[in-house]
Design an enzyme around this catalytic site. Structure first.
Site, short mmCIF file in Angstrom:
data_model
loop_
_atom_site.label_atom_id
_atom_site.label_comp_id
_atom_site.label_asym_id
_atom_site.label_seq_id
_atom_site.Cartn_x
_atom_site.Cartn_y
_atom_site.Cartn_z
N LYS B 190 0.85 -1.20 0.00
CA LYS B 190 0.00 0.00 0.00
C LYS B 190 0.87 1.24 0.00
O LYS B 190 1.60 1.50 0.96
CB LYS B 190 -0.90 0.03 1.23
CG LYS B 190 -1.74 1.31 1.28
CD LYS B 190 -2.36 1.57 2.65
CE LYS B 190 -2.93 2.98 2.72
NZ LYS B 190 -1.89 4.02 2.80
N GLY B 242 6.99 4.50 8.59
CA GLY B 242 6.09 5.62 8.84
C GLY B 242 6.29 6.16 10.24
O GLY B 242 7.36 6.02 10.82
N SER B 243 5.22 6.69 10.80
CA SER B 243 5.36 7.37 12.08
C SER B 243 5.42 6.37 13.23
O SER B 243 4.92 5.24 13.13
CB SER B 243 4.19 8.32 12.30
OG SER B 243 3.03 7.57 12.60
N THR B 244 6.03 6.79 14.34
CA THR B 244 6.13 5.94 15.52
C THR B 244 4.74 5.66 16.09
O THR B 244 4.46 4.55 16.54
CB THR B 244 7.05 6.59 16.56
OG1 THR B 244 8.39 6.57 16.04
CG2 THR B 244 7.04 5.83 17.88
N GLY B 247 3.31 2.93 14.09
CA GLY B 247 4.08 1.72 14.40
C GLY B 247 3.59 1.07 15.68
O GLY B 247 3.42 -0.15 15.77
N GLU B 264 10.02 0.67 10.61
CA GLU B 264 11.01 1.73 10.43
C GLU B 264 10.26 3.03 10.71
O GLU B 264 9.44 3.45 9.91
CB GLU B 264 11.58 1.67 9.01
CG GLU B 264 12.96 2.27 8.90
CD GLU B 264 12.89 3.75 8.57
OE1 GLU B 264 12.77 4.54 9.54
OE2 GLU B 264 12.93 4.10 7.39
N CYS B 298 12.90 10.50 7.53
CA CYS B 298 12.83 9.95 8.90
C CYS B 298 14.17 10.11 9.61
O CYS B 298 14.20 10.27 10.83
CB CYS B 298 12.40 8.50 8.86
SG CYS B 298 13.30 7.52 7.68
N GLU B 395 9.42 14.86 16.35
CA GLU B 395 9.74 14.85 14.92
C GLU B 395 8.82 15.83 14.19
O GLU B 395 7.60 15.72 14.26
CB GLU B 395 9.52 13.43 14.37
CG GLU B 395 9.92 13.30 12.93
CD GLU B 395 9.85 11.87 12.43
OE1 GLU B 395 8.87 11.18 12.73
OE2 GLU B 395 10.81 11.44 11.76
#
Lengths: 281, 485
Positions: B190, B242-244, B247, B264, B298, B395
């Site tokens: 995706k 992507g973002s934490t 995740g 990641e 990132c 971030e």
């Protein structure tokens, strides 16, 4: 009328029992909670560790991390080998704690073997799990493993000694520090293993051993923000799920090693670091 | 203290835009399932826009649960044969794909810049060539797994669900798909909502390469599309960049399942400059570290740690260099900083910059004319930043740099590591032993010394701590896609 006695008076026929304690920060301590539970057929009181004991253990482990991970690989290998020596030297006590007989002897043998096997990996794993990477540019680039940090280990119920040792040894080998929940139903061998550690030049706090109720302590370890990884080898599926749900808070690594000897048992508790530098003059 | 504003340059470059008339985008894109482009069961579409102009580039399909299920079924069916192919055959497909990416490189670069807003010089010289290189690299591993893992038997995991971000669309696709296919897995991928187009062009490339149907499936869509993948019981592995926050959501959602994960995630990487560093070179590295791809990176070097003794002259040099950055049309070959990827992201950046000012940091932005339409943000540096400021902790994912100072190497390490993240770090010094000492002590998966933001398929990439786990690239990048026996 004072006759000098060369031997003490004959003691009554009673054995001297050991008080079993937690091993935290290099010290043998009673649980701060003051609680115990009965094991070994009700003859022995084992400490029932608490939330605070686990948190103290994590704090001790974190404090010990820089020192232990900063040791040379050669030195770590020698210390782990020394644990094998001390375990072997205390063979009699462990065999008797494990129920005597050939099976108990075999379990101690295998625990010693495991420590010796991982001791020898300390200064070799970088050569096998590290790489030099030929990037398409004028850079020197290499990758090497580093310890993840504080590892929580849920030791299996049995084998009470071997189950602990063969999960603990690879974590130590990589330079991690450990908070282990020893076997809940048979905690004594795990707790006494602390005595082998304490006499093996393992710095205080590098390994911490807590006995007690796994269902009570698991969540504390899994949710602790200063624990970097959890080895859930001994957990059933619902416990694994509980750990996974709590582990997200600080993106803990979750390892399900089966205890067989392998390089991955070590590297699954390590991070790979890649360094770049330009080449020029 | 007033900040000196460097003078503007006395000359202008003539516009040098890339031509876009040598390829044609479709008006509407379908999903790529089982080797064919098929209409989504959802019957829903969304527009993907050019963030530099706000014009619609194309309509793409929104895959719902049923569509994801179709994709997974196709991948599962294809896995039976793909995983049994000789490694050398899988290698040939991947080599073919790599070559086709090279042949269509300019088209891909232009579409990447139009869809995502990144400068053409970056998509042309970084994203697309490294994407091709990734397929070439992992192609070679496909028939060498027994050499990669001596004495072990390596087998693929099954169907991989791969969810990628909008900052390096085709490159992240390559990082995900190349190792998965080389190891014998099949994939459902995706792309991000705002940058789906190069993944759809990649679907065409799979057809051109005659890749067996179902080996690669592309489901465009929105966050619920990704959620359907994460929840799908027949996906064996989720690979996410992507973002934490997302995740962590994936960790929670997959708890209690046998799904494997590689994550990641975000970063707040420190770029550390010592007083003996070659300063001009370091300035270039800091600029590249934070303004590359508008800071939508990132591993962006978003915290500048500069040794106190050189902080003032170094910041003067940095500001002077920033004043010479060209912000504008991503398709112009001279553009340094393109468009912010989306209106949402622009809003996020503005909020962070506002918080920096409110919390007492000192802002510098060079005078620069931003285009009237589209999403733009000028290069920004904060000084007098303290470690407790949000702009030093969170971030931002934009062209915003936060400057802190340090006196000793120990202090630099303590400040650099004072973050839940651990993705990357930069070191600038002339002293070799100091580089190695710093590299050893920084908690980061990638350490760039006297360089920054370098990427290569042979070089593993991934984070410590809350920046995620697993590595992509190199020999280590094979592990997440294999079971070792």
């Amino acid at each position: 009328m004072s006759a000098v006695r060369s031997t003490p008076p004959k003691a009554p026929e009673l054995d001297i029992r050991k008080t079993y304690k937690l091993y935290i920060d290099g010290k043998f301590v009673r649980t701060e909670s003051g609680r115990t539970y009965q094991v070994a057929g009700g003859r022995v009181n084992a400490p029932r560790g608490s939330r605070k004991d686990v948190r103290n253990a994590v704090a001790a482990a974190r404090k010990a991390f820089d020192g232990w991970s900063g040791r040379t690989a050669y030195n770590r290998g020698q210390v782990i080998y020394r644990i094998a020596e001390m375990l072997d030297a205390r063979r009699g006590e462990f065999v008797s704690l494990l129920g005597k007989g050939p099976a108990a002897e075999r379990e101690v043998d295998q625990a010693v073997d495991s420590l010796v096997w991982y001791a020898g990996w300390c200064d070799k794993l970088h050569a096998v799990a590290g790489t030099v990477n030929p990037v398409a540019g004028p850079y020197f680039n290499f990758t090497f493993p580093e310890p993840t940090g504080v590892v929580g280990l849920i030791a299996p119920e049995e084998p009470a000694l071997l189950g602990l040792v063969r999960h603990l040894a690879p974590a130590l080998c990589g330079g991690n520090v450990i908070v282990a929940l020893v076997s809940e139903s048979q905690p004594l061998a795990g707790l006494v293993f602390g005595e082998a550690l304490a006499t093996s030049d393992v710095p205080a706090g590098v390994v911490n051993l807590v006995s007690g109720s796994h269902s009570e302590l698991l969540a504390i370890l899994a949710g602790h923000m200063d624990v970097n990884a959890i080895d859930v080898a001994a957990c059933n599926d619902s416990e694994v799920k509980q750990v996974q749900l709590l582990a997200e808070a600080n993106v803990k690594r979750i390892v399900r090693s089966d205890g067989t000897h392998s390089l991955e048992a070590i590297t699954s508790l390590m991070e790979m670091k890649t360094v770049w530098h330009p080449i020029g003059h | 203290m007033a900040v000196n504003t460097p003078p503007r340059l006395g000359f202008e470059y003539a516009p040098a835009p890339e031509a876009t008339d040598h390829f044609q985008l479709a008006g509407v894109y379908k999903l790529f399932l089982d080797g064919e482009f098929v209409a989504p069961a959802s019957e829903q579409h969304l527009a993907t826009i050019n963030p530099a102009t706000e014009e619609t580039l194309a309509e793409v399909s929104v895959a719902n649960e049923a569509d994801v299920d179709r994709a997974v079924k196709a991948a599962r069916k294809a896995f039976a044969t793909w995983s049994k192919l000789p490694g050398s055959t899988r290698a040939r497909y991947l080599f073919r794909i790599s070559r086709i990416i090279q042949e269509r490189a300019r088209e891909l670069a232009i579409v990447e810049s139009m869809d995502g807003g990144k400068p053409i010089k970056e998509s042309r010289d970084v994203d697309i060539p490294i994407a091709a290189a990734h397929f070439h690299y992992y192609a070679g591993w496909a028939d060498k797994l027994e050499w990669a893992f001596p004495n072990r038997k390596a087998s693929p995991i099954g169907v991989a669900g791969q969810i990628i971000p909008w900052n390096f669309p085709l490159l992240m696709l390559a990082w995900k798909i190349a190792p998965a296919l080389a190891c014998g897995n099949t994939v459902v991928l995706k792309p991000a909502r705002t940058t789906p187009l190069t993944a759809l062009l990649f679907a065409q490339i799979c057809q051109q390469a005659e890749l067996p149907p179902g080996v690669v499936n592309i489901v465009t869509g929105i966050s619920s599309t990704g959620a359907a993948m994460v929840a799908h019981p027949d996906i064996d592995k989720i690979a996410f960049t992507g973002s934490t926050d997302v995740g962590k959501y994936i960790m929670r959602t997959t708890a209690g399942t046998r799904k494997r994960l590689t994550l990641e995630l975000g970063g707040k990487s420190a770029n550390i400059v010592f007083d003996d560093a070659p300063l001009d070179q370091a300035v270039e590295g800091i600029i590249n570290g934070i303004f590359f791809n508008q800071g939508h990176v990132c591993c962006a070097g978003s915290r500048l740690l500069v040794q106190e003794s050189i902080a003032a002259p170094f910041l003067d040099k940095l500001r002077a260099r920033m004043a010479r950055l060209r912000v504008g049309n991503p398709l112009d070959k001279n553009t340094d900083i393109g468009a912010i990827n989306s209106a949402d992201q622009l809003q996020t950046i503005k909020e962070y910059v506002e918080s920096g000012i409110t919390e007492g940091a000192e802002i510098f932005q060079p005078p620069c004319e931003l285009p009237k339409r589209g999403f733009w943000f000028p290069p920004t540096v904060f000084s007098n930043v303290s470690q407790s400021h949000r702009i030093a902790r969170e971030e931002i994912f934009g062209p915003v740099l936060s400057t802190l100072t340090f006196r000793t190497p120990e202090e630099a390490v303590a400040k650099a590591n004072n973050t839940p993240y651990g993705l990357a770090a930069g070191i600038w010094t002339d002293k070799g032993s100091q580089i190695l000492w710093m590299a050893q002590h920084l908690n980061a998966g990638v350490v760039w010394a006297n360089t920054y933001n370098r990427f290569d398929p042979t070089s593993p990439f991934g984070g410590y701590k809350e920046s995620g786990f697993g590595r992509e690239g190199g020999w280590h990048g094979l592990h997440p896609y294999l079971e070792l026996h």
